[in-house]
Write an enzyme that holds these catalytic residues in place. Structure first.
Site, PDB file in Angstrom:
ATOM      1  CD  GLU A   1      -8.020   0.769   4.515  1.00 54.71           C
ATOM      2  OE1 GLU A   1      -7.391   0.673   3.431  1.00 54.71           O
ATOM      3  OE2 GLU A   1      -7.842   0.005   5.481  1.00 54.71           O
TER       4      GLU A   1
ATOM      5  CD  GLU B   1      -2.568  -1.670   2.387  1.00 52.93           C
ATOM      6  OE1 GLU B   1      -3.191  -2.751   2.404  1.00 52.93           O
ATOM      7  OE2 GLU B   1      -2.455  -0.947   3.385  1.00 52.93           O
TER       8      GLU B   1
HETATM    9 ZN    ZN Z   1      -3.743  -2.189   4.658  1.00 55.28          ZN
END
Ligand code: ZN
Length: 380
Positions: A340, A174
């Site tokens: 997120e 990520e």
């Molecule tokens: Zn994650």
């Protein structure tokens, strides 16, 4: 003659066949000692002015097959600018096919704009040049890399500084999370920024820009060198197999936490959102009110953030205290959040050329400081 290689910082691919640019077949390698995979990053040489067609044959077995629907891969030729190229996901065959026609000999192809450990070293070095910043190595990873923490602010007389923690990249694939960190540090270290100056008066920041250096260098999606998902290790971190969490948790216990933000990316959902801690046993109305205020402020400050889409909210008592946010909220009784960002794009404000991009990650981080400024006096 074409070549595909991935033996570099963050690289990940296995070549099945690469004889013709129009019919390249590859597979993504699993994270070491784990079944997770989805991150890919490789170099393709020798396909200038060809219609390149690269099929990832094991895409359907990846950690989040939903992540391939509506997904566009990232390609660069200068390693600075990464643009999106069309992909086709065949759910039945479980294959993802990437299409583009490069104008240059060398193309770099990745799941998201990579953030290398070399760039991480530059980030730490440049922040460390500021007299306001202390750089700590909290310990070493399994592969022998430093677990870096930056400390700054809160040295004004007569105030007890709030303790603000921000960590990123527990899940190394990520990479948007570390691009976010660049925006955060840029703004915090801008001595002319009034919000940063006010925050640094009121608070001391404890920032871990990369929780998972080994997974980052190894080209993992989700785990460290031992194959441990660090965001399931907070209840009982092991110095042998999850030293990253072990040392950061120890520092949190020593210092305390008044505010915590853990930065991630989501494979499937094309929005920016925050997940809270609603299911932890000791949750209070005060904590939930702060959570709501923070999210509402951020949505008002930055159109790339929203509160409509996200994960289902945990039922009371259903939390997973192995997760960082839940563990921090429960143990410190503070505001703790998981931010997120999308791998794909923000569906409410799509960018046809770049999708969700490093530049937009940086802007979101700046807005996160504005939102923090709105709640800082009520923390702790
Ligand atoms: Zn994650």
């Amino acid at each position: 003659m074409i070549e595909i290689t991935s033996n570099f910082d963050g690289g990940n691919i296995e070549v099945v066949e690469a004889l013709r640019p129009e019919a390249i077949r590859v597979r993504i390698r699993k994270d070491n000692n784990s079944h997770f995979f989805q991150w890919f990053y490789f170099r393709l040489t020798g396909a200038q002015k060809h219609n390149v067609r690269i099929t990832i044959e094991n895409a359907g077995e990846a950690a989040y097959p939903e992540g391939w629907k509506g997904y566009r891969a990232c390609v660069s030729h200068d390693r600075e600018s990464w643009y999106r190229v069309p992909c086709e996901y065949d759910a039945e065959e479980g294959t993802l096919t990437i299409h583009f026609r490069p104008e240059h000999d060398v193309s770099w192809v990745a799941y998201f704009t990579p953030y290398s450990m070399e760039r991480h070293a530059d980030l730490i070095a440049s922040a460390g040049m500021s007299p306001a910043v202390r750089v700590r190595s909290l310990g070493q990873t399994i592969d022998g890399q430093d677990i870096d923490m930056l400390e700054l602010g809160g040295l004004g007389r007569g105030v007890t500084p709030k303790k603000i923690w921000m960590i990123a990249r527990q899940h190394p694939g990520e990479t948007m999370a570390e691009w976010w960190m660049e925006g955060l540090l840029d703004r915090l270290l801008d001595g002319n920024d009034p919000v940063s100056r006010a925050l640094l008066d009121k608070a001391r920041f404890y920032i871990v820009p990369n929780m998972n250096p080994d997974g980052s260098r190894r080209g993992h999606l989700r785990t460290n060198a031992a194959g441990v998902n660090l965001n399931r290790a907070w209840a009982n971190p092991d110095p042998e197999t999850s030293p990253e969490v072990f040392y950061v948790r120890k520092a949190m216990e020593r210092i305390g936490v008044d505010f915590h933000l853990d930065v991630h990316g989501d494979e499937a959902l094309p929005w920016n959102f925050i997940a809270g801690f609603e299911g932890v046993p000791s949750v209070t109305d005060e904590q939930l009110a702060l959570l709501n205020r923070y999210k509402t402020a951020l949505a008002r400050l930055n159109p790339d953030f929203q509160t409509e889409h996200g994960y289902p909210v945990d039922e009371p008592g259903s939390s997973d205290l192995r997760k960082c946010t839940d563990w921090v909220a429960e143990n410190f009784g503070c505001l703790a959040m998981t931010l997120e960002m999308p791998f794909k794009d923000n569906a409410d404000a799509p960018d046809p050329v770049f999708g969700w991009s490093p530049a937009r990650c940086r802007h979101l981080a700046r807005s996160c400081l504005d939102a923090l400024y709105e709640v800082i006096d009520d923390l702790g």
